[in-house]
Design a protein around this motif. Structure first.
Motif, PDB file in Angstrom:
ATOM      1  N   ALA A 178       3.972  15.545  -3.787  1.00 49.45           N
ATOM      2  CA  ALA A 178       3.947  16.793  -3.021  1.00 49.45           C
ATOM      3  C   ALA A 178       2.960  16.691  -1.861  1.00 49.45           C
ATOM      4  O   ALA A 178       3.176  17.269  -0.803  1.00 49.45           O
ATOM      5  N   SER A 179       1.883  15.959  -2.078  1.00 51.52           N
ATOM      6  CA  SER A 179       0.883  15.899  -1.013  1.00 51.52           C
ATOM      7  C   SER A 179       1.027  14.656  -0.147  1.00 51.52           C
ATOM      8  O   SER A 179       0.504  14.616   0.960  1.00 51.52           O
ATOM      9  N   ARG A 180       1.718  13.636  -0.643  1.00 48.66           N
ATOM     10  CA  ARG A 180       1.906  12.415   0.147  1.00 48.66           C
ATOM     11  C   ARG A 180       3.365  11.964   0.071  1.00 48.66           C
ATOM     12  O   ARG A 180       3.692  10.933  -0.518  1.00 48.66           O
ATOM     13  N   PRO A 181       4.264  12.747   0.669  1.00 53.21           N
ATOM     14  CA  PRO A 181       5.699  12.465   0.512  1.00 53.21           C
ATOM     15  C   PRO A 181       6.133  11.108   1.041  1.00 53.21           C
ATOM     16  O   PRO A 181       7.193  10.606   0.672  1.00 53.21           O
ATOM     17  N   TYR A 233      -0.878   0.306  -5.392  1.00 49.89           N
ATOM     18  CA  TYR A 233      -1.751   1.339  -5.927  1.00 49.89           C
ATOM     19  C   TYR A 233      -1.213   1.741  -7.297  1.00 49.89           C
ATOM     20  O   TYR A 233       0.004   1.664  -7.537  1.00 49.89           O
ATOM     21  N   VAL A 275       3.047   3.430  -5.244  1.00 55.77           N
ATOM     22  CA  VAL A 275       2.110   3.844  -6.293  1.00 55.77           C
ATOM     23  C   VAL A 275       2.853   3.896  -7.624  1.00 55.77           C
ATOM     24  O   VAL A 275       3.921   4.507  -7.720  1.00 55.77           O
ATOM     25  N   GLU A 282       0.807  -1.217   0.000  1.00 60.86           N
ATOM     26  CA  GLU A 282       0.000   0.000   0.000  1.00 60.86           C
ATOM     27  C   GLU A 282       0.842   1.270   0.000  1.00 60.86           C
ATOM     28  O   GLU A 282       0.314   2.362  -0.207  1.00 60.86           O
ATOM     29  N   GLU A 283       2.150   1.109   0.228  1.00 61.43           N
ATOM     30  CA  GLU A 283       3.012   2.299   0.267  1.00 61.43           C
ATOM     31  C   GLU A 283       3.551   2.662  -1.117  1.00 61.43           C
ATOM     32  O   GLU A 283       4.282   3.634  -1.267  1.00 61.43           O
ATOM     33  N   LEU A 306       4.850   8.248   0.418  1.00 66.96           N
ATOM     34  CA  LEU A 306       4.629   7.160  -0.530  1.00 66.96           C
ATOM     35  C   LEU A 306       5.840   6.965  -1.447  1.00 66.96           C
ATOM     36  O   LEU A 306       6.572   7.912  -1.731  1.00 66.96           O
ATOM     37  N   LEU A 359       1.029  14.100  -6.491  1.00 64.25           N
ATOM     38  CA  LEU A 359       0.856  13.034  -5.501  1.00 64.25           C
ATOM     39  C   LEU A 359       1.979  13.057  -4.471  1.00 64.25           C
ATOM     40  O   LEU A 359       1.749  13.022  -3.260  1.00 64.25           O
TER      41      LEU A 359
END
Lengths: 617, 342
Positions: free
Chosen positions: B87-90, B69, B51, B48-49, B92, B85
């Motif tokens: 920038a908002s979820r570093p 993902y 993408v 899940e980590e 991942l 992505l």
């Protein structure tokens, strides 16, 4: 001693070279006017070039403000007072000054060079062509220089303070206090004491000049407007959009991610949002319009409030990505601050011609909800509602504003954060062991869940290819495709169950003519219909903020009037949507000149319809 | 997340999705997918980590086949989507899967800006020197004079040199691998993962339908040794069937020499942190069919540590939050100048 003449409403136009600082004068005068409790509307009007050739008609920058002791809905049709810093400013604005209006002219801007550049053969102050107007020639340049004798700045820099001289003088004319501008200047020039000194001295000198010379025998006073009780501030459209986004973020605890590319007249939203990192806002100035929206989609996929903002040409570039967001069924807000098109068009002029693009302008069957702001203050709530719909219905949403709303200002009875609507965000939680996660399962409103990367057990793949219902797997099945097209349409149609019913803004529930507007024509329609109603005419006004889907009761409402008139600053767009959806002969009224429709133009149009009404009976 | 400390908790099979893989039989993409599935357990990351974001093209089907993902987006735009992505979820691990057309033609703008910004993401660009999904038009990496469906008289387009392009955009990690060398490709994929910053890995990939054998001289057992140069940090540049050829630097000019005449100490020792020499190395880009060509290099050409965009963005938000009072929405809405009507 000059006497005060009480006026119900006054329209002032400040005009000068684009380097003369007229926008600053206008915005300061606006705040001051708001603080004394007048209602107001403004209309800044500036050239596309940052520094167009000095002294030319192309370089004239203007700021129009209409204020009064009763409701003000527009920046006004014609000017009571024109402040012209040079000959070009006079030439390009004189046609719109009331016949007995006041002209305050900076004589230094009427030398032979300025006259030549603006196309005057002779000085209009000497030819008699200004007879009838009250003309007040003031050598602003010379007086400013004199006031700043002690100041250490060079002459060029001193001359930059002449806009403050003008502002001080206008404050005197309307019997205003200087405090809010003094505070503003102290904040703005806190690190440049000489510049601050020059601006303060020029401001006070302008004010004193009025006092000492008794320049006008009559000065104007405009009483406080009777406005509903509450707390007010002055607001422009673009900052209101930024605040609406931040409010939605605050409410949902989801940060805003704003991916964008600079474009007139939308850039101010970026400037505004970039200041609020303490609210967790992230702004991303991308390499182009496409990257702006794609980065926002990436952020939405990651669980943030993805937002992109642009104007017409940028909308065209973002189109493919909008289709992707729609297929992914992710929340996304796309803001279009419309300007006159097509192509590059007239970037600093206003227009409402991107409505059909918003509703239809994508490949394939691609329904996206469309909302529209109507006034600067409405931008706050509409931006908030756009986020709410995007999050609650898992869909991209288009929010339309335009240059007129974006740059215009009005008093705003601002809400408390406690008054904000709830926003229900439903994130997918854990799935059972060994259960395959189904990303395209839907609730009764056809809304799928938001399953964020990082959530264990919900690993899934999404994309722009057609999805199989429920599983989200790639599918080329013919029946599935038709089904999915219908599902996506139904999902958007069902939003109509959650938006407010359409209300009549003004006028009777049934009658001869309904004037149906959307967007920035609000003020003109409001003013025109109000006068007509007062004159006893059977005319009403309704203004749409939700254009796709329409409010559920709109069809019934339209049926209550003999005629429906749709005024727009385009070649007839909403009128087509209305005719298409409700099969009624809605009547277009269009102006496509890059400027707002005036109250009087519209009033004439409605009266024409009413006359025809009688003739046909 | 270093590979040394990561405890493998998955097997490669755990990273297979439930989707049927639909590339043409014999396509080089299968190998790349397999090597990716082989290295993912070694990263220590959970499903899940991770993408995978792709654009459009044969390569871009990749995310469907991985149990992580994934987003199969639109043509050329994966770098922009991945930027938002990351920038908002570093936290991942974000991979961009792209092809030569997707990355260098329609998405050329985005890839250049991604590289200079240095988001901490991994780019794997499958280069088959052809447009496969649209059935055989030349691509921005096809050689000059290439005859394809859209260029019956030969292509007039001077081809991109992807590694030089990446270095030109100030990429902080530039490497090359090939589908036919699984072991090397795995090590390149791991290095790509480990680098903090934008990693650019070009993978030569055979399209056996529309451009079969494009890299044959570099991949066939018989011709590979003389046409390829596998570089390793700190090691002399040696190649050839009997490992008898080496590269020396004569000033700025690289020269192929025989190890009968030169010792290993005379050779160019690869330093993957040397940005100037990296510029020379990526210029080993001759047509392998031409006599006396430089061998085509594989390996990590250049890498540097540079602050990532996502880290700097987080830091700005953090500082803004620390330096201002708790965000007060009502104060923001009210602004500086208000009045009250009673």
């Amino acid at each position: 001693m000059s006497v005060f003449e009480e006026k119900e409403r006054v329209v002032v136009k400040f005009a000068g070279d684009s380097g003369d600082g007229m926008q600053l004068v206008g915005s300061q005068f606006t705040n001051n006017t708001a603080l004394v409790g007048n209602d107001l509307g403004t209309f800044p009007d500036f050239p596309a070039e940052i520094r167009a050739p000095q002294g030319t008609l192309a370089g004239v920058s203007g700021f129009q403000i209409h204020f009064g002791s009763s409701e003000v809905y527009t920046p006004g049709d014609s000017y009571d007072v024109l402040v012209a810093m040079n000959a070009a400013a006079l030439k390009s604005n004189i046609y719109n000054v009331r016949k007995d209006g006041i002209l305050i002219l900076n004589t230094a801007g009427f030398d032979s060079k300025n006259l030549r550049l603006s196309g005057y053969q002779e000085n209009p102050m000497e030819t008699g062509e200004l007879d009838g107007y009250s003309v007040y020639p003031i050598d602003v340049t010379k007086l400013t220089r004199e006031a700043l004798k002690e100041n250490q700045l060079g002459t060029r820099d001193k001359d930059r303070s002449k806009n403050m001289f003008v502002l001080g003088f206008i404050y005197w004319l309307f019997n205003r206090k200087l405090e809010n501008t003094i505070d503003f200047l102290k904040r703005k020039f806190s690190k440049a004491p000489e510049v601050l000194d020059a601006n303060l001295k020029a401001l006070k000198a302008g004010h004193n000049y009025g006092n000492i010379t008794e320049a006008f025998s009559t000065r104007y006073s405009v009483k406080r407007a009777q406005m509903p009780p509450g707390k007010y501030r002055s607001i422009n459209g673009n900052p209101a959009i930024a605040m609406g986004l931040i409010a939605a973020s605050h409410k949902t605890k989801l940060p805003v991610f704003y991916g964008t590319y600079p474009i007139t007249p939308a850039s101010d939203i970026l400037h505004e949002l970039a200041r609020y990192k303490n609210f967790g806002v992230k702004t991303f100035q991308a390499e182009d319009e496409i990257a702006g929206i794609c980065a926002a989609i990436g952020a939405s996929y990651g669980g943030k409030i993805g937002v992109t903002g642009t104007s017409g040409p940028g909308m065209a570039l973002k189109t493919e990505a909008m289709g992707l967001a729609l297929m992914l069924e992710l929340p996304l807000v796309i803001i279009n601050i419309q300007r006159a098109g097509p192509s590059t068009g007239m970037p600093t002029k206003t227009e409402q011609a991107d409505l059909l693009q918003a509703v239809y302008g994508r490949n394939g069957e691609a329904p996206i909800p469309v909302l529209a702001c109507s006034t600067p203050s409405s931008c706050f709530n509409m931006a908030y509602q756009a986020v709410k719909i995007a999050l609650e219905h898992m869909t991209p949403v288009i929010l339309l504003s335009d240059g007129y709303i974006a740059n215009g200002a009005e008093p705003w009875r601002y809400p408390s954060s406690n008054d904000l609507d709830d926003i229900k965000v439903k994130l997918a939680k854990e799935v059972k062991e060994d259960e395959v996660y189904l990303p395209y399962q839907r609730n009764v409103d056809k809304v799928r869940e938001w399953a964020l990367p990082g959530t264990p057990g919900m690993e899934h793949r999404i994309g722009g290819l057609e999805k199989e219902d429920v599983t989200g797997n790639v599918s080329y099945d013919p029946d599935n495709h038709e089904n999915m097209v219908k599902i996506r349409a139904e999902k958007v149609e069902r939003i109509a169950n959650y938006i407010p019913l359409q209300e009549i803004d003004n006028g009777p529930d049934k009658g001869d003519v309904l004037v149906l507007g959307w967007g920035s024509t609000y003020g003109s329609i409001k003013s025109a219909v109000k006068e007509l109603v007062n004159e006893g005419k059977s005319v009403a006004h309704a203004h749409l903020h939700h254009i796709y889907p329409f409010p559920k009761n709109l069809g019934d409402m339209l049926a209550n009037y003999d005629k429906v008139l749709v005024p727009e600053i385009n070649n007839g767009q909403l009128v087509r949507l209305i005719r298409d959806k409700y099969l009624i002969p809605a009547i277009p009224y269009n102006k496509i000149k890059g400027v707002p429709i005036t109250k009087n133009e519209l009033k004439d149009q409605v009266e024409l319809l009413l006359t025809k009404e009688k003739e046909t009976v | 997340m270093s590979t040394e400390t990561a405890t493998p908790i998955y097997s490669p099979k755990d990273f297979e999705s439930n989707q049927e893989v639909r590339w043409c039989p014999g396509c080089g993409d299968y190998s790349i997918l397999k090597q990716m599935q082989a290295i993912l357990p070694k990263t220590g990351l959970k499903h899940e980590e991770i993408v995978f974001v792709s654009g459009i093209g044969c390569s871009s089907r990749f995310p469907y086949y991985l149990n992580t993902y994934g987003m199969h987006s639109i043509h050329g735009r994966a770098p922009a989507i991945a930027s938002g992505l990351k920038a908002s979820r570093p936290e991942l691990s974000v991979w961009i899967i792209t092809g030569d057309g997707d990355a260098l033609s329609i998405g050329g703008n985005h890839i250049a800006h991604l590289l200079r910004r240095n988001f901490d993401v991994n780019v794997v660009m499958f280069n088959n020197e052809i447009y496969g999904l649209t059935k055989g038009q030349y691509s921005p990496t096809s050689p000059l004079e290439k005859v394809t469906k859209s260029t019956p008289f030969g292509s007039l387009d001077h081809p991109f040199n992807p590694a030089a392009f990446a270095l030109g955009a100030d990429a902080t990690f530039v490497a090359r691998g090939m589908d036919r060398d699984p072991k090397h490709l795995q090590s390149m994929l791991l290095r790509t993962h480990e680098h903090k910053g934008t990693s650019f890995l070009e993978v030569y990939q055979n399209c056996n339908i529309f451009n079969d054998g494009a890299f044959q001289l570099m991949t066939d057992k018989a011709t590979k040794p003389d046409n390829t140069l596998f570089v390793e940090h700190g090691q002399p540049m040696i190649f050839g069937a009997e490992m008898k050829k080496g590269i020396i630097l004569d000033g700025y000019k690289p020269k192929i020499v025989s190890l009968d005449q030169y010792g290993k100490d005379d050779l160019w020792i690869h330093d993957e942190h040397d940005r100037f020499k990296a510029q020379i190395l990526v210029r080993f880009f001759d047509d392998p069919r031409v006599e006396g060509n430089y061998p085509r290099p594989f390996g990590v050409f250049y890498t540097e540590e540079r602050a990532t965009y996502d880290d700097m963005m987080e830091a700005q938000v953090k500082v803004a939050k620390e330096q201002s009072e708790a965000p007060d929405l009502d104060a923001l809405i009210a602004g500086k100048e208000t009045w009250e009507v009673y």
